[in-house]
Design a protein around this motif. Structure first.
Motif, PDB file in Angstrom:
ATOM      1  N   SER A  37     -10.310  58.961  17.888  1.00 27.59           N
ATOM      2  CA  SER A  37     -11.092  59.329  19.074  1.00 27.59           C
ATOM      3  C   SER A  37     -12.554  59.032  18.798  1.00 27.59           C
ATOM      4  CB  SER A  37     -10.910  60.811  19.396  1.00 27.59           C
ATOM      5  OG  SER A  37     -11.578  61.157  20.591  1.00 27.59           O
ATOM      6  N   SER A  41     -12.411  62.309  24.076  1.00 29.28           N
ATOM      7  CA  SER A  41     -11.384  62.403  25.119  1.00 29.28           C
ATOM      8  C   SER A  41      -9.974  62.306  24.532  1.00 29.28           C
ATOM      9  CB  SER A  41     -11.590  61.298  26.162  1.00 29.28           C
ATOM     10  OG  SER A  41     -12.837  61.438  26.812  1.00 29.28           O
ATOM     11  N   THR A  42      -9.767  61.330  23.660  1.00 28.96           N
ATOM     12  CA  THR A  42      -8.449  61.191  23.041  1.00 28.96           C
ATOM     13  C   THR A  42      -8.147  62.390  22.151  1.00 28.96           C
ATOM     14  OG1 THR A  42      -8.753  58.790  23.048  1.00 28.96           O
ATOM     15  CG2 THR A  42      -6.963  59.655  21.708  1.00 28.96           C
ATOM     16  N   ALA A  44      -8.995  65.448  22.719  1.00 24.24           N
ATOM     17  CA  ALA A  44      -8.555  66.531  23.598  1.00 24.24           C
ATOM     18  C   ALA A  44      -7.074  66.390  23.940  1.00 24.24           C
ATOM     19  CB  ALA A  44      -9.399  66.541  24.874  1.00 24.24           C
ATOM     20  N   PRO A 107      -8.457  55.515  22.254  1.00 21.69           N
ATOM     21  CA  PRO A 107      -9.116  55.074  23.481  1.00 21.69           C
ATOM     22  C   PRO A 107      -8.788  53.601  23.703  1.00 21.69           C
ATOM     23  CG  PRO A 107     -10.702  55.143  21.685  1.00 21.69           C
ATOM     24  CD  PRO A 107      -9.406  55.648  21.128  1.00 21.69           C
ATOM     25  N   SER A 136      -6.745  57.505  26.236  1.00 22.35           N
ATOM     26  CA  SER A 136      -7.731  57.771  27.281  1.00 22.35           C
ATOM     27  C   SER A 136      -8.379  56.444  27.630  1.00 22.35           C
ATOM     28  CB  SER A 136      -8.782  58.784  26.812  1.00 22.35           C
ATOM     29  OG  SER A 136      -9.472  58.292  25.669  1.00 22.35           O
ATOM     30  N   ARG A 165      -7.315  58.906  32.588  1.00 18.73           N
ATOM     31  CA  ARG A 165      -8.709  58.495  32.743  1.00 18.73           C
ATOM     32  C   ARG A 165      -9.628  59.577  32.185  1.00 18.73           C
ATOM     33  NH1 ARG A 165     -10.783  57.735  38.315  1.00 18.73           N
ATOM     34  NH2 ARG A 165     -12.574  56.886  37.200  1.00 18.73           N
ATOM     35  N   LYS A 166     -10.699  59.143  31.551  1.00 18.77           N
ATOM     36  CA  LYS A 166     -11.645  60.110  30.996  1.00 18.77           C
ATOM     37  C   LYS A 166     -12.248  60.982  32.090  1.00 18.77           C
ATOM     38  CE  LYS A 166     -12.720  56.916  27.255  1.00 18.77           C
ATOM     39  NZ  LYS A 166     -13.719  56.009  26.636  1.00 18.77           N
ATOM     40  N   ARG A 168     -10.680  62.244  34.444  1.00 15.54           N
ATOM     41  CA  ARG A 168      -9.661  63.172  34.961  1.00 15.54           C
ATOM     42  C   ARG A 168      -9.126  64.100  33.866  1.00 15.54           C
ATOM     43  NH1 ARG A 168      -5.157  61.677  36.048  1.00 15.54           N
ATOM     44  NH2 ARG A 168      -4.705  63.166  37.706  1.00 15.54           N
ATOM     45  N   LEU A 169      -9.888  64.373  32.847  1.00 17.88           N
ATOM     46  CA  LEU A 169      -9.390  65.193  31.748  1.00 17.88           C
ATOM     47  C   LEU A 169      -8.975  66.590  32.196  1.00 17.88           C
ATOM     48  CD1 LEU A 169     -11.589  64.395  28.617  1.00 17.88           C
ATOM     49  CD2 LEU A 169      -9.164  63.942  28.956  1.00 17.88           C
ATOM     50  N   GLN A 170      -9.557  67.070  33.305  1.00 17.84           N
ATOM     51  CA  GLN A 170      -9.185  68.411  33.770  1.00 17.84           C
ATOM     52  C   GLN A 170      -7.728  68.475  34.216  1.00 17.84           C
ATOM     53  OE1 GLN A 170     -10.979  66.288  35.568  1.00 17.84           O
ATOM     54  NE2 GLN A 170      -9.927  66.166  37.523  1.00 17.84           N
ATOM     55  N   MET A 172      -5.338  66.787  32.670  1.00 21.85           N
ATOM     56  CA  MET A 172      -4.515  66.399  31.533  1.00 21.85           C
ATOM     57  C   MET A 172      -3.543  67.466  31.041  1.00 21.85           C
ATOM     58  SD  MET A 172      -4.569  66.908  27.948  1.00 21.85           S
ATOM     59  CE  MET A 172      -6.283  67.213  27.545  1.00 21.85           C
TER      60      MET A 172
END
Length: 278
Positions: A37, A41-42, A44, A107, A136, A165-166, A168-170, A172
């Motif tokens: 990562s 992001s990755t 997470a 990523p 991600s 998508r980074k 849209r992490l919420q 995930m």
């Protein structure tokens, strides 16, 4: 009377199973979540996977980290590509031979897994392993990364992976939960998705949905031509086919032709694209 009671009990059991949705039992396998990562992001996604799987987790770490802003990262990456070199990595501690399944995270850079993962694959023996990619990305690349892994690792079994998508992490955690249950890695009920309906030419309304979803993303300039859709929990998912249009300042060799874009419209929310297939 006894026969009637047995029939009623059987019917009740069937109805209970149907009402609870689809459920798979998870097989007993030793799992490692291994990832690189660059910006978090990755990582997470890796943490979410490891927590839900109860799996071991380890990070792939370059000796010289990829640091700086996007431009600095791009300059280093381009220099390495031109020189045909891969980054030196710190040794991993995990004994890969002890694991049945490896979730491999990264990523997406330039349409495939980032260089530290490429460097790892040069020396790692993953023969006979089940590999589950996760990544991600800015717009897409799970599909192209899966194809690259199948070519690179002919002795391993590359299973369908998960990408987000980074931006849209919420979303995930819920997506990872459904993905793991649908793939049979953890037990529990999940929501199976229906097939997309037939493809048809986009209407004005559907064209507006596409334009809204991709309008603020600078790397996509395209016009939707056809679309198919399906119902998902809380809304509708569209799969658009779109024609690439020239972008201002784009490189001369930038790909043209068609792309496919997944767009979700959830109740009370604006359309957003989730993945691009190039």
């Amino acid at each position: 009377m006894k026969t009637l009671k047995m029939m009623l009990a059987f019917v009740a059991a069937v109805l209970a199973a149907v009402s609870c949705g689809t459920k798979k039992e998870a097989p007993q396998q030793k799992v490692l979540v291994l990832y690189y990562s660059q910006a978090g992001s990755t990582k997470a996604v890796a943490q979410e996977l490891a927590t839900k799987l109860g799996a071991d987790m380890e990070e792939i770490i370059p000796v010289t980290p990829y640091e700086g802003d996007f431009q600095a990262l791009l300059v280093r990456y381009q220099q390495e590509v031109e020189q045909g070199i891969l980054p030196e990595l710190k040794p991993i501690k995990a004994d890969l031979a002890q694991y049945d399944v490896i979730f491999l995270g990264f990523p997406v850079w330039n349409g495939t897994y980032a260089p530290p993962v490429a460097a790892f694959l040069e020396t790692a023996d993953l023969s006979g392993k089940k590999i589950v990619p996760f990544c991600s990305f800015g717009s897409g690349g799970l599909d192209t990364s899966e194809r690259a892994l199948k070519e690179k690792l002919p002795g391993a079994e590359i299973l369908p992976g998960y990408g987000v998508r980074k931006a849209r992490l919420q979303a995930m955690p819920a997506e990872v939960d459904n993905f793991l249950k649908a793939s049979g890695f953890i037990e529990g009920e999940y929501t199976p998705l229906p097939d997309f309906t037939g493809q048809h030419a986009v209407s004005e309304e559907e064209s507006a949905i596409f334009d809204t979803a991709v309008g603020d993303y600078p790397m996509i300039k395209a016009k939707a031509t056809t679309v198919t859709q399906r119902t998902i929990p809380g809304g509708t998912e569209y799969l658009f086919t779109a024609a690439n249009l020239p972008r201002e300042g784009a490189a001369p060799d930038e790909p043209t032709g068609e792309i496919k874009v997944y767009v979700t419209v959830l109740e009370g929310q604006a359309p957003e694209f989730t993945q691009v297939l190039r």
